[in-house]
Scaffold this active site. Structure first.
Site, PDB file in Angstrom:
ATOM      1  N   TYR A 166      24.550 -22.022 -13.434  1.00 58.47           N
ATOM      2  CA  TYR A 166      24.659 -22.981 -14.401  1.00 58.47           C
ATOM      3  C   TYR A 166      24.918 -24.406 -13.453  1.00 58.47           C
ATOM      4  O   TYR A 166      24.296 -24.584 -12.929  1.00 58.47           O
ATOM      5  CB  TYR A 166      25.962 -22.650 -15.620  1.00 58.47           C
ATOM      6  CG  TYR A 166      25.508 -21.129 -15.849  1.00 58.47           C
ATOM      7  CD1 TYR A 166      24.514 -20.824 -16.669  1.00 58.47           C
ATOM      8  CD2 TYR A 166      26.525 -20.226 -15.484  1.00 58.47           C
ATOM      9  CE1 TYR A 166      24.458 -19.619 -17.113  1.00 58.47           C
ATOM     10  CE2 TYR A 166      26.162 -18.928 -15.922  1.00 58.47           C
ATOM     11  CZ  TYR A 166      25.218 -18.494 -16.745  1.00 58.47           C
ATOM     12  OH  TYR A 166      25.024 -17.427 -17.054  1.00 58.47           O
TER      13      TYR A 166
ATOM     14  N   LYS B   1      19.456 -11.657 -17.000  1.00 56.43           N
ATOM     15  CA  LYS B   1      18.335 -12.706 -17.376  1.00 56.43           C
ATOM     16  C   LYS B   1      17.421 -12.579 -16.225  1.00 56.43           C
ATOM     17  O   LYS B   1      16.294 -13.222 -16.517  1.00 56.43           O
ATOM     18  CB  LYS B   1      19.225 -13.978 -17.508  1.00 56.43           C
ATOM     19  CG  LYS B   1      20.160 -14.039 -18.646  1.00 56.43           C
ATOM     20  CD  LYS B   1      20.765 -15.449 -18.792  1.00 56.43           C
ATOM     21  CE  LYS B   1      21.901 -15.190 -19.781  1.00 56.43           C
ATOM     22  NZ  LYS B   1      22.792 -16.498 -19.723  1.00 56.43           N
TER      23      LYS B   1
ATOM     24  N   TYR C 264      19.899  -8.887 -26.898  1.00 57.28           N
ATOM     25  CA  TYR C 264      20.285  -9.903 -25.550  1.00 57.28           C
ATOM     26  C   TYR C 264      21.746  -9.147 -25.372  1.00 57.28           C
ATOM     27  O   TYR C 264      21.997  -9.035 -24.217  1.00 57.28           O
ATOM     28  CB  TYR C 264      20.179 -11.196 -26.067  1.00 57.28           C
ATOM     29  CG  TYR C 264      20.904 -12.107 -25.282  1.00 57.28           C
ATOM     30  CD1 TYR C 264      20.632 -12.624 -24.143  1.00 57.28           C
ATOM     31  CD2 TYR C 264      22.477 -12.636 -25.691  1.00 57.28           C
ATOM     32  CE1 TYR C 264      21.261 -13.315 -23.210  1.00 57.28           C
ATOM     33  CE2 TYR C 264      22.974 -13.376 -24.844  1.00 57.28           C
ATOM     34  CZ  TYR C 264      22.674 -13.945 -23.543  1.00 57.28           C
ATOM     35  OH  TYR C 264      23.351 -14.732 -22.738  1.00 57.28           O
TER      36      TYR C 264
ATOM     37  N   VAL D 278      29.075 -13.549 -16.119  1.00 52.38           N
ATOM     38  CA  VAL D 278      30.471 -13.447 -16.465  1.00 52.38           C
ATOM     39  C   VAL D 278      31.096 -12.218 -16.366  1.00 52.38           C
ATOM     40  O   VAL D 278      32.372 -12.252 -16.207  1.00 52.38           O
ATOM     41  CB  VAL D 278      30.525 -13.999 -17.789  1.00 52.38           C
ATOM     42  CG1 VAL D 278      30.283 -15.679 -17.793  1.00 52.38           C
ATOM     43  CG2 VAL D 278      30.037 -13.262 -18.814  1.00 52.38           C
TER      44      VAL D 278
ATOM     45  N   SER E 274      24.776 -12.005 -17.296  1.00 50.14           N
ATOM     46  CA  SER E 274      23.482 -12.689 -16.978  1.00 50.14           C
ATOM     47  C   SER E 274      22.861 -12.469 -15.976  1.00 50.14           C
ATOM     48  O   SER E 274      21.684 -12.972 -15.971  1.00 50.14           O
ATOM     49  CB  SER E 274      24.098 -14.092 -17.081  1.00 50.14           C
ATOM     50  OG  SER E 274      24.401 -14.816 -18.218  1.00 50.14           O
TER      51      SER E 274
HETATM   52  N1  GLU Z   1      26.721 -12.479 -22.576  1.00 50.47           N
HETATM   53  C1  GLU Z   1      27.012 -13.522 -22.041  1.00 50.47           C
HETATM   54  C2  GLU Z   1      26.870 -14.535 -23.133  1.00 50.47           C
HETATM   55  O1  GLU Z   1      25.908 -14.806 -23.725  1.00 50.47           O
HETATM   56  C3  GLU Z   1      26.128 -13.927 -20.832  1.00 50.47           C
HETATM   57  C4  GLU Z   1      27.038 -15.138 -20.190  1.00 50.47           C
HETATM   58  C5  GLU Z   1      27.060 -14.944 -18.687  1.00 50.47           C
HETATM   59  O2  GLU Z   1      27.078 -14.113 -18.044  1.00 50.47           O
HETATM   60  O3  GLU Z   1      26.894 -16.283 -17.864  1.00 50.47           O
HETATM   61  O4  GLU Z   1      27.925 -15.495 -23.173  1.00 50.47           O
END
Ligand code: GLU
Length: 309
Positions: free
Chosen positions: A245, A68, A193, A263, A65
Protein backbone atom coordinates in the site's frame (compact mmCIF):
# COMPACT_ATOMS: atom_id res chain seq x y z
CA UNK A 1 29.98 -18.26 0.39
CA UNK A 2 27.35 -20.59 1.81
CA UNK A 3 24.65 -18.76 3.81
CA UNK A 4 23.72 -20.33 7.13
CA UNK A 5 19.95 -19.76 6.93
CA UNK A 6 19.21 -21.64 10.12
CA UNK A 7 21.54 -19.49 12.15
CA UNK A 8 20.30 -16.26 10.55
CA UNK A 9 16.63 -17.10 11.20
CA UNK A 10 17.42 -17.94 14.82
CA UNK A 11 19.26 -14.64 15.25
CA UNK A 12 16.27 -12.74 13.80
CA UNK A 13 13.88 -14.68 16.04
CA UNK A 14 15.86 -13.65 19.11
CA UNK A 15 16.17 -10.02 18.06
CA UNK A 16 12.54 -9.62 17.05
CA UNK A 17 11.07 -10.42 20.49
CA UNK A 18 10.86 -6.78 21.77
CA UNK A 19 9.01 -5.78 18.59
CA UNK A 20 6.19 -8.25 19.16
CA UNK A 21 4.56 -5.97 21.72
CA UNK A 22 4.18 -3.21 19.15
CA UNK A 23 1.53 -2.62 16.50
CA UNK A 24 -2.18 -3.40 16.60
CA UNK A 25 -4.07 -6.49 15.51
CA UNK A 26 -6.60 -5.68 12.74
CA UNK A 27 -9.93 -5.22 14.46
CA UNK A 28 -12.14 -4.01 11.62
CA UNK A 29 -12.71 -7.68 10.79
CA UNK A 30 -14.05 -8.91 14.17
CA UNK A 31 -12.99 -12.53 13.59
CA UNK A 32 -9.37 -11.37 13.17
CA UNK A 33 -9.35 -9.27 16.34
CA UNK A 34 -9.03 -12.45 18.41
CA UNK A 35 -5.44 -13.14 17.24
CA UNK A 36 -2.82 -12.71 19.97
CA UNK A 37 -0.39 -9.97 19.07
CA UNK A 38 2.81 -11.56 20.37
CA UNK A 39 2.99 -14.30 17.73
CA UNK A 40 5.82 -14.69 15.28
CA UNK A 41 6.85 -17.15 12.58
CA UNK A 42 9.22 -17.00 9.66
CA UNK A 43 9.95 -19.57 6.94
CA UNK A 44 12.04 -19.76 3.82
CA UNK A 45 11.86 -22.36 1.07
CA UNK A 46 14.73 -23.02 -1.33
CA UNK A 47 14.61 -24.39 -4.87
CA UNK A 48 15.35 -27.94 -3.74
CA UNK A 49 12.40 -27.82 -1.34
CA UNK A 50 14.45 -27.43 1.82
CA UNK A 51 12.71 -25.32 4.39
CA UNK A 52 14.02 -23.32 7.34
CA UNK A 53 11.59 -22.00 9.91
CA UNK A 54 11.46 -20.31 13.30
CA UNK A 55 8.54 -19.59 15.61
CA UNK A 56 5.06 -20.98 15.17
CA UNK A 57 5.47 -21.86 11.51
CA UNK A 58 2.73 -24.53 11.66
CA UNK A 59 0.08 -22.09 12.85
CA UNK A 60 -2.31 -21.16 10.07
CA UNK A 61 -3.59 -17.60 9.82
CA UNK A 62 -5.82 -15.63 7.48
CA UNK A 63 -3.69 -14.68 4.48
CA UNK A 64 -5.98 -11.73 3.56
CA UNK A 65 -4.37 -9.55 0.89
CA UNK A 66 -1.62 -12.05 0.15
CA UNK A 67 -4.38 -13.88 -1.75
CA UNK A 68 -4.39 -10.94 -4.19
CA UNK A 69 -1.05 -12.16 -5.55
CA UNK A 70 -2.64 -15.50 -6.42
CA UNK A 71 -5.77 -14.03 -8.02
CA UNK A 72 -3.71 -11.49 -9.97
CA UNK A 73 -1.50 -14.32 -11.27
CA UNK A 74 -4.58 -16.29 -12.35
CA UNK A 75 -6.23 -13.32 -14.07
CA UNK A 76 -2.99 -12.47 -15.87
CA UNK A 77 -2.88 -16.00 -17.18
CA UNK A 78 -6.48 -15.94 -18.39
CA UNK A 79 -6.75 -12.40 -19.75
CA UNK A 80 -3.12 -11.54 -20.55
CA UNK A 81 -2.54 -7.80 -20.85
CA UNK A 82 -6.27 -7.19 -21.35
CA UNK A 83 -6.61 -6.98 -17.59
CA UNK A 84 -4.89 -3.60 -17.71
CA UNK A 85 -7.90 -2.11 -19.47
CA UNK A 86 -9.66 -2.41 -16.12
CA UNK A 87 -6.89 -1.97 -13.55
CA UNK A 88 -3.57 -0.09 -13.57
CA UNK A 89 -0.07 -0.87 -12.30
CA UNK A 90 0.85 2.33 -10.49
CA UNK A 91 1.34 2.65 -6.73
CA UNK A 92 -1.65 4.37 -5.18
CA UNK A 93 -0.05 6.39 -2.39
CA UNK A 94 -3.35 5.90 -0.57
CA UNK A 95 -4.67 3.52 2.10
CA UNK A 96 -5.63 0.05 0.86
CA UNK A 97 -9.36 0.69 1.06
CA UNK A 98 -9.51 4.30 -0.15
CA UNK A 99 -12.50 5.46 -2.18
CA UNK A 100 -11.25 8.95 -3.04
CA UNK A 101 -8.80 8.13 -5.83
CA UNK A 102 -11.25 5.73 -7.44
CA UNK A 103 -13.78 8.53 -7.87
CA UNK A 104 -11.20 10.86 -9.40
CA UNK A 105 -9.94 8.17 -11.75
CA UNK A 106 -13.32 7.12 -13.10
CA UNK A 107 -13.58 3.77 -11.38
CA UNK A 108 -10.28 2.33 -12.65
CA UNK A 109 -8.24 1.17 -9.65
CA UNK A 110 -4.55 2.07 -9.56
CA UNK A 111 -3.28 -1.50 -9.18
CA UNK A 112 -4.42 -5.09 -8.47
CA UNK A 113 -3.28 -5.01 -4.84
CA UNK A 114 -5.39 -2.21 -3.43
CA UNK A 115 -8.83 -3.48 -2.50
CA UNK A 116 -10.59 -1.91 -5.49
CA UNK A 117 -8.09 -3.50 -7.87
CA UNK A 118 -8.36 -6.92 -6.25
CA UNK A 119 -12.16 -6.68 -6.41
CA UNK A 120 -11.98 -6.01 -10.16
CA UNK A 121 -9.67 -9.02 -10.55
CA UNK A 122 -12.13 -11.24 -8.64
CA UNK A 123 -14.92 -9.85 -10.83
CA UNK A 124 -12.92 -10.82 -13.93
CA UNK A 125 -12.44 -14.34 -12.61
CA UNK A 126 -16.18 -14.64 -11.87
CA UNK A 127 -16.92 -13.46 -15.43
CA UNK A 128 -14.54 -16.05 -16.82
CA UNK A 129 -15.89 -18.99 -14.82
CA UNK A 130 -19.47 -17.67 -14.96
CA UNK A 131 -20.19 -18.67 -11.38
CA UNK A 132 -18.81 -17.45 -8.05
CA UNK A 133 -18.64 -20.92 -6.43
CA UNK A 134 -16.70 -22.34 -9.35
CA UNK A 135 -14.41 -19.27 -9.18
CA UNK A 136 -13.63 -19.86 -5.52
CA UNK A 137 -12.95 -23.53 -6.21
CA UNK A 138 -10.53 -22.61 -9.02
CA UNK A 139 -8.73 -20.09 -6.77
CA UNK A 140 -8.43 -22.66 -3.98
CA UNK A 141 -7.19 -25.32 -6.38
CA UNK A 142 -4.58 -22.95 -7.77
CA UNK A 143 -3.28 -22.21 -4.26
CA UNK A 144 -3.28 -25.94 -3.49
CA UNK A 145 -1.31 -26.61 -6.64
CA UNK A 146 1.36 -23.94 -6.17
CA UNK A 147 1.87 -25.09 -2.61
CA UNK A 148 1.63 -28.82 -3.40
CA UNK A 149 -0.86 -29.12 -0.57
CA UNK A 150 -4.41 -30.34 -1.12
CA UNK A 151 -5.50 -29.42 2.40
CA UNK A 152 -5.54 -25.66 1.96
CA UNK A 153 -8.92 -24.02 2.36
CA UNK A 154 -10.60 -20.86 3.65
CA UNK A 155 -12.23 -20.08 6.99
CA UNK A 156 -15.96 -19.44 6.42
CA UNK A 157 -16.31 -17.73 9.82
CA UNK A 158 -13.71 -15.08 8.95
CA UNK A 159 -15.25 -14.56 5.50
CA UNK A 160 -18.73 -14.15 7.00
CA UNK A 161 -17.44 -11.80 9.68
CA UNK A 162 -15.85 -9.61 7.03
CA UNK A 163 -19.02 -9.71 4.90
CA UNK A 164 -21.04 -8.47 7.87
CA UNK A 165 -18.69 -5.49 8.17
CA UNK A 166 -17.78 -5.12 4.52
CA UNK A 167 -19.41 -1.73 3.91
CA UNK A 168 -16.30 -0.11 2.47
CA UNK A 169 -15.48 -2.92 0.04
CA UNK A 170 -19.12 -3.03 -1.03
CA UNK A 171 -18.91 0.74 -1.57
CA UNK A 172 -15.76 0.33 -3.71
CA UNK A 173 -17.44 -2.34 -5.84
CA UNK A 174 -20.62 -0.28 -6.22
CA UNK A 175 -18.61 2.78 -7.21
CA UNK A 176 -16.82 0.76 -9.90
CA UNK A 177 -20.16 -0.63 -11.05
CA UNK A 178 -21.40 2.95 -11.50
CA UNK A 179 -18.40 3.52 -13.80
CA UNK A 180 -19.14 0.29 -15.73
CA UNK A 181 -16.01 -1.35 -14.40
CA UNK A 182 -17.77 -4.22 -12.63
CA UNK A 183 -19.59 -6.95 -14.49
CA UNK A 184 -21.17 -9.27 -11.93
CA UNK A 185 -23.40 -9.04 -8.91
CA UNK A 186 -21.59 -6.84 -6.38
CA UNK A 187 -22.48 -8.87 -3.27
CA UNK A 188 -21.50 -12.20 -4.83
CA UNK A 189 -18.13 -10.93 -6.00
CA UNK A 190 -17.33 -9.15 -2.74
CA UNK A 191 -18.21 -12.30 -0.77
CA UNK A 192 -15.99 -14.38 -3.09
CA UNK A 193 -13.20 -11.85 -2.51
CA UNK A 194 -13.66 -12.13 1.29
CA UNK A 195 -13.53 -15.91 0.98
CA UNK A 196 -10.22 -15.89 -0.86
CA UNK A 197 -8.89 -13.35 1.68
CA UNK A 198 -9.91 -15.86 4.39
CA UNK A 199 -7.67 -18.62 3.02
CA UNK A 200 -5.74 -20.08 5.97
CA UNK A 201 -2.05 -20.91 5.59
CA UNK A 202 1.04 -21.03 7.76
CA UNK A 203 4.43 -19.53 6.92
CA UNK A 204 5.82 -22.89 5.76
CA UNK A 205 2.97 -23.29 3.30
CA UNK A 206 3.11 -19.69 2.13
CA UNK A 207 6.83 -19.68 1.49
CA UNK A 208 6.39 -22.91 -0.47
CA UNK A 209 3.49 -21.40 -2.46
CA UNK A 210 5.55 -18.37 -3.52
CA UNK A 211 8.43 -20.40 -4.94
CA UNK A 212 7.12 -20.29 -8.52
CA UNK A 213 7.32 -16.49 -8.43
CA UNK A 214 10.94 -16.62 -7.28
CA UNK A 215 11.71 -18.83 -10.28
CA UNK A 216 10.18 -17.02 -13.23
CA UNK A 217 6.74 -18.65 -13.03
CA UNK A 218 7.91 -22.27 -12.83
CA UNK A 219 7.92 -24.28 -9.62
CA UNK A 220 11.49 -25.61 -9.34
CA UNK A 221 10.36 -28.59 -7.25
CA UNK A 222 7.56 -29.99 -9.44
CA UNK A 223 8.74 -28.30 -12.67
CA UNK A 224 5.16 -27.15 -13.26
CA UNK A 225 4.88 -23.83 -15.06
CA UNK A 226 2.13 -21.54 -13.76
CA UNK A 227 3.07 -18.27 -15.47
CA UNK A 228 5.32 -17.26 -18.33
CA UNK A 229 8.59 -15.58 -17.41
CA UNK A 230 7.15 -12.26 -18.51
CA UNK A 231 4.00 -12.68 -16.42
CA UNK A 232 6.06 -13.63 -13.37
CA UNK A 233 8.17 -10.51 -13.92
CA UNK A 234 4.96 -8.45 -13.97
CA UNK A 235 3.60 -9.94 -10.74
CA UNK A 236 6.94 -9.39 -8.99
CA UNK A 237 7.17 -5.82 -10.28
CA UNK A 238 3.70 -4.98 -8.96
CA UNK A 239 4.60 -6.60 -5.62
CA UNK A 240 7.68 -4.42 -5.42
CA UNK A 241 5.91 -1.16 -6.27
CA UNK A 242 2.45 -1.78 -4.78
CA UNK A 243 2.68 -4.73 -2.38
CA UNK A 244 2.56 -2.70 0.82
CA UNK A 245 0.00 0.00 0.00
CA UNK A 246 1.30 3.47 0.74
CA UNK A 247 4.29 1.99 2.57
CA UNK A 248 5.50 0.21 -0.59
CA UNK A 249 8.32 2.69 -1.04
CA UNK A 250 9.46 2.12 2.53
CA UNK A 251 9.34 -1.64 2.13
CA UNK A 252 11.45 -1.46 -1.03
CA UNK A 253 13.83 0.94 0.74
CA UNK A 254 14.26 -1.14 3.89
CA UNK A 255 13.78 -4.71 2.61
CA UNK A 256 14.55 -4.47 -1.10
CA UNK A 257 12.44 -7.41 -2.28
CA UNK A 258 9.13 -7.88 -4.11
CA UNK A 259 6.65 -8.65 -1.35
CA UNK A 260 2.99 -8.61 -0.37
CA UNK A 261 1.41 -8.08 3.01
CA UNK A 262 -2.00 -8.89 4.43
CA UNK A 263 -3.90 -7.46 7.41
CA UNK A 264 -3.88 -10.94 8.97
CA UNK A 265 -0.22 -10.20 9.79
CA UNK A 266 1.43 -12.18 7.01
CA UNK A 267 4.02 -10.98 4.50
CA UNK A 268 5.46 -12.95 1.60
CA UNK A 269 8.54 -12.00 -0.39
CA UNK A 270 10.75 -13.51 -3.06
CA UNK A 271 14.47 -13.45 -3.71
CA UNK A 272 14.56 -14.03 -7.48
CA UNK A 273 16.25 -17.30 -8.52
CA UNK A 274 17.01 -18.18 -4.90
CA UNK A 275 14.19 -18.58 -2.43
CA UNK A 276 10.83 -17.44 -1.12
CA UNK A 277 9.98 -16.20 2.37
CA UNK A 278 6.92 -15.82 4.55
CA UNK A 279 6.59 -14.12 7.92
CA UNK A 280 3.69 -13.82 10.32
CA UNK A 281 3.13 -11.48 13.22
CA UNK A 282 -0.33 -9.97 13.62
CA UNK A 283 0.62 -6.61 15.20
CA UNK A 284 0.19 -4.13 12.32
CA UNK A 285 1.82 -0.76 11.79
CA UNK A 286 -0.16 2.32 10.81
CA UNK A 287 -0.16 1.30 7.14
CA UNK A 288 -1.76 -2.09 7.84
CA UNK A 289 1.46 -4.09 7.38
CA UNK A 290 2.93 -6.46 9.98
CA UNK A 291 5.23 -4.40 12.21
CA UNK A 292 7.56 -7.19 13.34
CA UNK A 293 7.26 -8.98 10.00
CA UNK A 294 8.60 -5.98 8.11
CA UNK A 295 11.51 -5.58 10.53
CA UNK A 296 12.31 -9.31 10.35
CA UNK A 297 12.48 -9.12 6.56
CA UNK A 298 14.72 -6.08 6.73
CA UNK A 299 17.04 -8.01 9.04
CA UNK A 300 16.96 -10.99 6.69
CA UNK A 301 18.13 -9.01 3.65
CA UNK A 302 20.70 -7.16 5.75
CA UNK A 303 22.23 -10.32 7.25
CA UNK A 304 22.17 -12.38 4.05
CA UNK A 305 22.90 -9.60 1.58
CA UNK A 306 20.03 -11.03 -0.50
CA UNK A 307 18.06 -8.15 -1.93
CA UNK A 308 17.39 -7.28 -5.55
CA UNK A 309 19.44 -4.10 -5.22
N1 GLU B 1 -9.94 -8.50 3.26
C1 GLU B 1 -9.22 -7.31 3.60
C2 GLU B 1 -10.01 -6.10 3.20
O1 GLU B 1 -10.57 -6.11 2.14
C3 GLU B 1 -7.88 -7.33 2.95
C4 GLU B 1 -7.01 -6.16 3.33
C5 GLU B 1 -5.56 -6.49 3.53
O2 GLU B 1 -5.18 -7.60 3.84
O3 GLU B 1 -4.75 -5.58 3.38
O4 GLU B 1 -10.12 -5.14 3.89
Amino acid sequence: MQIDYKQILEKIYKEIKPELKKGEVASYIPALAKEKKEQFAMSITLADGSNYSVGDSEKRFSIQSISKVFTFAQALNLYQDNIFKRVGVEPSGNPFNSLVQLEYENGKPRNPFINAGALVITDMLVSYYKDEYKTLEVILNFVREISSNKEITFDPIIAKSEMEHGFRNLALANLMKSFNNFENDVKNVVFTYFKHCAIMMNTKELSRAMLFLAFGGEDPITNKRFLTKLQAKRVNAVMLTCGHYDASGEFAYHVGLPGKSGVGGGIVAVVPNKLSIAVFSPGLNEFGNSHAGTIALEKFTTYTGLSIF
